[in-house]
Design an enzyme around this catalytic site. Sequence first.
Site, PDB file in Angstrom:
ATOM      1  N   ASP A  54       2.001 -12.985   8.239  1.00 35.33           N
ATOM      2  CA  ASP A  54       3.024 -13.627   9.040  1.00 35.33           C
ATOM      3  C   ASP A  54       4.382 -12.514   9.064  1.00 35.33           C
ATOM      4  O   ASP A  54       4.763 -11.908   8.299  1.00 35.33           O
ATOM      5  CB  ASP A  54       3.295 -14.968   8.340  1.00 35.33           C
ATOM      6  CG  ASP A  54       4.193 -15.814   9.104  1.00 35.33           C
ATOM      7  OD1 ASP A  54       3.970 -16.239  10.239  1.00 35.33           O
ATOM      8  OD2 ASP A  54       5.342 -16.003   8.227  1.00 35.33           O
TER       9      ASP A  54
ATOM     10  N   GLU B 115      -9.429  -0.301  -1.862  1.00 32.42           N
ATOM     11  CA  GLU B 115     -10.089  -0.140  -3.128  1.00 32.42           C
ATOM     12  C   GLU B 115     -11.397  -1.035  -3.351  1.00 32.42           C
ATOM     13  O   GLU B 115     -12.209  -0.935  -3.963  1.00 32.42           O
ATOM     14  CB  GLU B 115      -8.969  -0.727  -4.342  1.00 32.42           C
ATOM     15  CG  GLU B 115      -7.813   0.312  -4.502  1.00 32.42           C
ATOM     16  CD  GLU B 115      -6.869  -0.385  -5.224  1.00 32.42           C
ATOM     17  OE1 GLU B 115      -7.298  -1.419  -6.128  1.00 32.42           O
ATOM     18  OE2 GLU B 115      -5.638   0.214  -5.700  1.00 32.42           O
TER      19      GLU B 115
END
Length: 549
Positions: free
Chosen positions: A209, A260
């Site tokens: 957002d 990751e």
Amino acid sequence: MTSAATRPADDWWRSAVVYQVYPRSFADANGDGTGDVNGIRARLPYLADLGIDAIWISPWYPSPLLDGGYDVSDYRDINPDFGTLADADALIAEAHALGIRILIDLVPNHCSWDHPWFKAALEAGKGSPERDLFWFRDGKGSDGSEPPTNWPAAFGGQAWTRIDDGQWYLHLFDVSQPDWNWDHPKVVEEFDSILRFWFDRGVDGFRIDVADSMAKDPTLPDVIPAPNGEVTRDKYAGHPTYDQPAVHDIHQRWRRIADEYAATPLGPRVFVAEAWLSPADRLAQYVRPNELHSAFNFDALQCPWDATELREVIDHTTEHFWAVGAPATWVLSNHDTIRHRSRYGRNQKDASMPAGTVPTDLKLGRRRARAAALLELALPGGAYIYQGDELGLPEVEDLPEEVLDDPTWERSGHTVRGRDGCRVPIPWSGTEPPFGFGTGAGQPWLPQPADWASLTAEAQASDPDSHLNLYKAALRVRRSTEALGEGHLVWDEDTPAGVLSFTRSPNFRCLTNLSDTPIPLPTHTQVLLASEPLTNNQLPTDATAWLEV
């Protein structure tokens, strides 16, 4: 090249069709009038049949709902009105079993004034470590009674509110949404932890957002008034609260976290940015290889139904996104904008005027919405469908004032109705409200128009010419056609004025007729799909055709 259906999962986001769910208004499983997580679960077969690749769920976190959930009080739980974490886990697993990814909203610019950290900051007092997590400042003037800057709030009024001890706090949106201080390492680390919490639960990514707003100019300069005396959000001159250089450090950090995580069978974890930046070369900086994966293209959403302007937006978007190796995205409506069926049914000079202020021709809007859907889904890159777009829902422009829920209504002194008209719960079945939205006869949190019976998913499913079946057919062709999804386009220059025509390799051509007269179809092998019936080998006005050539 492979078809969309057989492309490797590791690049799914580059051509994905993503369906936006606004939880309060999608489906209500417990009959309390508010949509919920189990309602989404119950409608997963519908979404799988529609043919989408992923679902983006607007905020489902605990919240006082003073801004429709974008005022978050706890980033690691589910709003009790919507369900539980166990319900969310089940939704993720069930969606994955159907080959559908789940993206959730992240709201990093601000939280709710009910967030425990903000409550602690109010109690701790001036100069406390707790206040350092937000933007608390003394006011200007001899008695500190003037706000620290002249910054406006997005929902009306000023962006600062004074509290009892005399200090002011910053809220770029509603007064109930204090801005985080992203210069503080504890805020940075907290959002690292939030990302990992949801990645560990299996979500496939996040929609960010107001992804351009977290970093602020720490010197807190005033914004420069426009010539008419109004304060403007000037994206071209280093606005102190939007598109600051430091915001890219945040995105690069998040990209490293996402990278990751090992890819799931459905592909890597991804981000999509909401950033109201224009032109596209500024937005493209957010989707460089070490930052976010994609970004909403609001230039296209805001573009009028005009061939020249649409082509300019398409060219500018693809040029700058391809330059950084990112896919373009295309979107026609969302939870913050006037539904495009209504927008396209207006004089295009006034298309984005507030609801009820200009005449709307919904029959014309439907034709253009159908044509725009096929144009959007034929363009290179990814596409977004807002819940109800596939049903051809119009903006609800006559909601009673007493039910209006958008903070813009209050902040504007009851002069701007806000975004509730595009958030009315969608109709599923039956001939009268609540149209199968909930399990009982109770009315939903926003009232539905009584004349929506022909727009329900049930009514449209059996009509081969319905809006719903056009979307299903378009997504089916898109998945099976090698030319569609990610890639490039070549404009066909031998076309009349007011017509968009492009070719995509191999053997695909899209024509959209925005002129005042029908046009003959070029030589083709087969009509794959058309938004309107074709007569005498001609494409009507306000229509799109997909051709095999």
